[in-house]
Scaffold this active site. Structure first.
Site, PDB file in Angstrom:
ATOM      1  N   LYS A   1     -13.830 -35.784  -6.626  1.00  0.00           N
ATOM      2  CA  LYS A   1     -12.609 -36.555  -6.354  1.00  0.00           C
ATOM      3  C   LYS A   1     -12.866 -38.056  -6.530  1.00  0.00           C
ATOM      4  O   LYS A   1     -11.985 -38.790  -6.989  1.00  0.00           O
ATOM      5  CB  LYS A   1     -12.075 -36.230  -4.958  1.00  0.00           C
TER       6      LYS A   1
ATOM      7  N   TYR B   1     -17.000 -31.616  -3.699  1.00  0.00           N
ATOM      8  CA  TYR B   1     -15.587 -32.021  -3.608  1.00  0.00           C
ATOM      9  C   TYR B   1     -15.463 -33.546  -3.621  1.00  0.00           C
ATOM     10  O   TYR B   1     -14.707 -34.113  -4.409  1.00  0.00           O
ATOM     11  CB  TYR B   1     -14.971 -31.432  -2.331  1.00  0.00           C
TER      12      TYR B   1
HETATM   13  N1  LIG Z   1      -4.322 -29.193   0.780  1.00  0.00           N
HETATM   14  C1  LIG Z   1      -4.933 -30.315   1.140  1.00  0.00           C
HETATM   15  O1  LIG Z   1      -5.084 -30.597   2.345  1.00  0.00           O
HETATM   16  C2  LIG Z   1      -5.416 -31.278   0.092  1.00  0.00           C
HETATM   17  C3  LIG Z   1      -5.914 -32.509   0.498  1.00  0.00           C
HETATM   18  C4  LIG Z   1      -6.379 -33.411  -0.463  1.00  0.00           C
HETATM   19  C5  LIG Z   1      -6.328 -33.070  -1.806  1.00  0.00           C
HETATM   20  N2  LIG Z   1      -5.858 -31.850  -2.177  1.00  0.00           N
HETATM   21  C6  LIG Z   1      -5.830 -31.562  -3.611  1.00  0.00           C
HETATM   22  O2  LIG Z   1      -4.521 -31.195  -3.981  1.00  0.00           O
HETATM   23  C7  LIG Z   1      -4.576 -30.300  -5.098  1.00  0.00           C
HETATM   24  C8  LIG Z   1      -3.768 -29.068  -4.784  1.00  0.00           C
HETATM   25  O3  LIG Z   1      -4.295 -28.482  -3.618  1.00  0.00           O
HETATM   26  P1  LIG Z   1      -3.530 -27.347  -2.785  1.00  0.00           P
HETATM   27  O4  LIG Z   1      -3.930 -27.520  -1.376  1.00  0.00           O
HETATM   28  O5  LIG Z   1      -2.111 -27.327  -3.161  1.00  0.00           O
HETATM   29  O6  LIG Z   1      -4.316 -26.068  -3.347  1.00  0.00           O
HETATM   30  P2  LIG Z   1      -3.819 -24.594  -3.667  1.00  0.00           P
HETATM   31  O7  LIG Z   1      -5.062 -23.773  -3.694  1.00  0.00           O
HETATM   32  O8  LIG Z   1      -2.687 -24.171  -2.810  1.00  0.00           O
HETATM   33  O9  LIG Z   1      -3.261 -24.745  -5.153  1.00  0.00           O
HETATM   34  C9  LIG Z   1      -4.104 -24.997  -6.220  1.00  0.00           C
HETATM   35  C10 LIG Z   1      -3.545 -24.290  -7.445  1.00  0.00           C
HETATM   36  O10 LIG Z   1      -4.412 -24.587  -8.535  1.00  0.00           O
HETATM   37  C11 LIG Z   1      -4.646 -23.409  -9.244  1.00  0.00           C
HETATM   38  N3  LIG Z   1      -5.932 -23.528  -9.937  1.00  0.00           N
HETATM   39  C12 LIG Z   1      -7.176 -23.436  -9.394  1.00  0.00           C
HETATM   40  N4  LIG Z   1      -8.091 -23.566 -10.352  1.00  0.00           N
HETATM   41  C13 LIG Z   1      -7.423 -23.747 -11.527  1.00  0.00           C
HETATM   42  C14 LIG Z   1      -7.831 -23.916 -12.869  1.00  0.00           C
HETATM   43  N5  LIG Z   1      -9.129 -23.904 -13.220  1.00  0.00           N
HETATM   44  N6  LIG Z   1      -6.885 -24.093 -13.815  1.00  0.00           N
HETATM   45  C15 LIG Z   1      -5.561 -24.072 -13.482  1.00  0.00           C
HETATM   46  N7  LIG Z   1      -5.125 -23.885 -12.238  1.00  0.00           N
HETATM   47  C16 LIG Z   1      -6.047 -23.729 -11.255  1.00  0.00           C
HETATM   48  C17 LIG Z   1      -4.627 -22.302  -8.219  1.00  0.00           C
HETATM   49  O11 LIG Z   1      -4.376 -21.023  -8.795  1.00  0.00           O
HETATM   50  C18 LIG Z   1      -3.516 -22.767  -7.291  1.00  0.00           C
HETATM   51  O12 LIG Z   1      -2.260 -22.253  -7.684  1.00  0.00           O
HETATM   52  C19 LIG Z   1      -6.057 -30.038  -5.365  1.00  0.00           C
HETATM   53  O13 LIG Z   1      -6.517 -30.893  -6.393  1.00  0.00           O
HETATM   54  C20 LIG Z   1      -6.709 -30.397  -4.039  1.00  0.00           C
HETATM   55  O14 LIG Z   1      -8.054 -30.775  -4.179  1.00  0.00           O
HETATM   56  C21 LIG Z   1      -5.402 -30.943  -1.268  1.00  0.00           C
END
Ligand SMILES: NC(=O)c1ccc[n+]([C@@H]2O[C@H](COP(=O)([O-])OP(=O)(O)OC[C@H]3O[C@@H](n4cnc5c(N)ncnc54)[C@H](O)[C@@H]3O)[C@@H](O)[C@H]2O)c1
Length: 254
Positions: A159, A155
Site C-alpha cells: 500500500k 500489506y
Molecule cells: N475493508 C477495509 O477495512 C479496507 C481498509 C483499507 C483499505 N482497503 C482496501 O480496499 C480495497 C477493497 O477492499 P474490500 O474490503 O472491499 O475487500 P473485498 O475482499 O470485499 O473486495 C475485494 C474484491 O477484489 C477482488 N479481487 C481480489 N483479488 C483480485 C484480483 N487479483 N483481480 C481482480 N479482483 C480481485 C475480490 O474478488 C473482491 O471482490 C482493497 O484494495 C483493500 O486493501 C480495505
C-alpha cells in the site's frame, strides 16, 4: 444524504467491484449516471453484482495481475461505452502474519495483486485515456500505506508502494490530462471485519475507541471519497492520498 456528483455520459471501470468497497463504488457511479464495468477475479460474484446494478453495468472477470485480462477489460469498456473516463483501481488482498514467519509466496502474491495489478491497470487504462482526451485514476491504498500495522508487512509495503506510484504517475500523466490520486481507508465495516470479530480475532469495540470518529467507516463513505477524486470537483487535485479513516492516522495518543 443526497448524491451531489453527476457522471452522466462517463464510463468507470471498478476493479474488485464485486464486493465491499468496490461494489459500493460501482453502485454510487451507476446512481450518479455513469456507465460502469465491474472487473473482478470472482466471476460469479461479478455477474451477480452487475445484475443488481442494471444495463449500464457490464462485468468482466480476470485478475488485475494478468496483462491479457486487463487489456480485455479496457477493450470491453471501450467497445461497449466508447471511452474510459475513470479507473477505480481498487482490487486488493489483505494479509496478516508475523513478519518473521511470512512465507515468500504470500509476500509475492501481495506484490502481484496489490502493487503490480495497480500499476498494470493504471498503465493500460492510461493508454486508452491518452487517446480519448484524459481521465481520472483513483487507486485504493490504505491508511496502512502511510502508517505501520504490526504483522502486516506485505500489506503495508504494497500500500505504501501504491502511494508512491500514485505520486509518480500523477507527475508523469498530468500533461496527458490524466489525474491520479489515491484513497486511504481506515477500518471499514465489511464482511471480513465482521467475520474476524465473530471468530474473536478482532476487537471491534477497541477499534472504535481508537478511532477519533468513534466508529468504523462504511463502504459508502469510502466510495464517495473515491467519487470525489474521480469527479470534476477535484479537477486541480492530483498525486494526493485522501485518508478516509475517521482520524485514526492523525491521532497518536494511546
Ligand atoms: N475493508 C477495509 O477495512 C479496507 C481498509 C483499507 C483499505 N482497503 C482496501 O480496499 C480495497 C477493497 O477492499 P474490500 O474490503 O472491499 O475487500 P473485498 O475482499 O470485499 O473486495 C475485494 C474484491 O477484489 C477482488 N479481487 C481480489 N483479488 C483480485 C484480483 N487479483 N483481480 C481482480 N479482483 C480481485 C475480490 O474478488 C473482491 O471482490 C482493497 O484494495 C483493500 O486493501 C480495505
Amino acid at each position: 444524504m443526497s448524491i451531489s456528483f453527476d457522471f452522466t455520459g462517463k464510463t468507470a471501470i471498478v476493479t474488485g467491484g464485486a464486493s465491499g468497497i468496490g461494489l459500493a463504488m460501482a453502485q454510487e457511479f451507476a446512481a450518479a449516471g455513469a456507465n460502469v464495468q465491474i472487473f473482478d477475479v470472482n466471476a460469479e460474484a461479478a455477474e451477480k453484482a452487475a445484475a443488481t446494478i442494471g444495463p449500464a453495468c457490464q462485468w468482466v472477470s480476470g485478475s488485475v495481475s494478468s496483462p491479457e485480462a486487463v487489456a480485455a477489460s479496457c477493450d470491453a469498456a471501450r467497445s461497449a461505452f466508447g471511452k474510459i473516463d475513470i479507473l477505480m483501481n481498487n482490487a486488493g488482498i489483505a494479509g496478516s502474519e508475523p513478519s518473521i514467519d511470512l512465507p515468500l509466496k504470500d509476500w509475492s502474491r501481495a506484490i502481484d495483486v496489490n502493487l503490480t495489478g495497480v500499476f498494470l491497470f493504471a498503465q493500460t487504462a492510461a493508454r486508452h485515456m491518452r487517446d480519448t482526451g484524459g481521465g481520472a485514476i483513483v487507486n485504493t491504498a490504505s491508511m496502512f500505506g502511510v502508517i505501520a500495522g504490526p504483522e502486516r508487512a506485505s500489506y503495508c509495503a504494497t500500500k505504501a508502494g501504491v502511494v508512491a506510484l500514485t505520486k509518480v504517475l500523477a507527475s508523469e500523466w498530468a500533461s496527458l490530462g490524466i489525474r491520479v490520486n489515491a484513497i486511504g481507508p481506515g477500518y471499514v465495516d465489511t464482511a471480513l471485519i465482521q467475520t474476524l470479530a465473530a471468530e474473536g480475532r478482532l476487537d471491534v469495540e477497541r477499534l472504535k475507541q481508537r478511532t477519533p470518529a468513534g466508529r468504523l467507516g462504511t463502504v459508502k463513505e469510502i466510495a464517495r471519497s473515491g467519487l470525489y477524486l474521480a469527479s470534476d470537483a477535484s479537477d486541480f487535485v492530483t498525486g494526493q492520498v485522501l485518508l478516509a479513516d475517521g482520524g485514526w492516522s492523525s491521532y497518536s495518543y494511546l
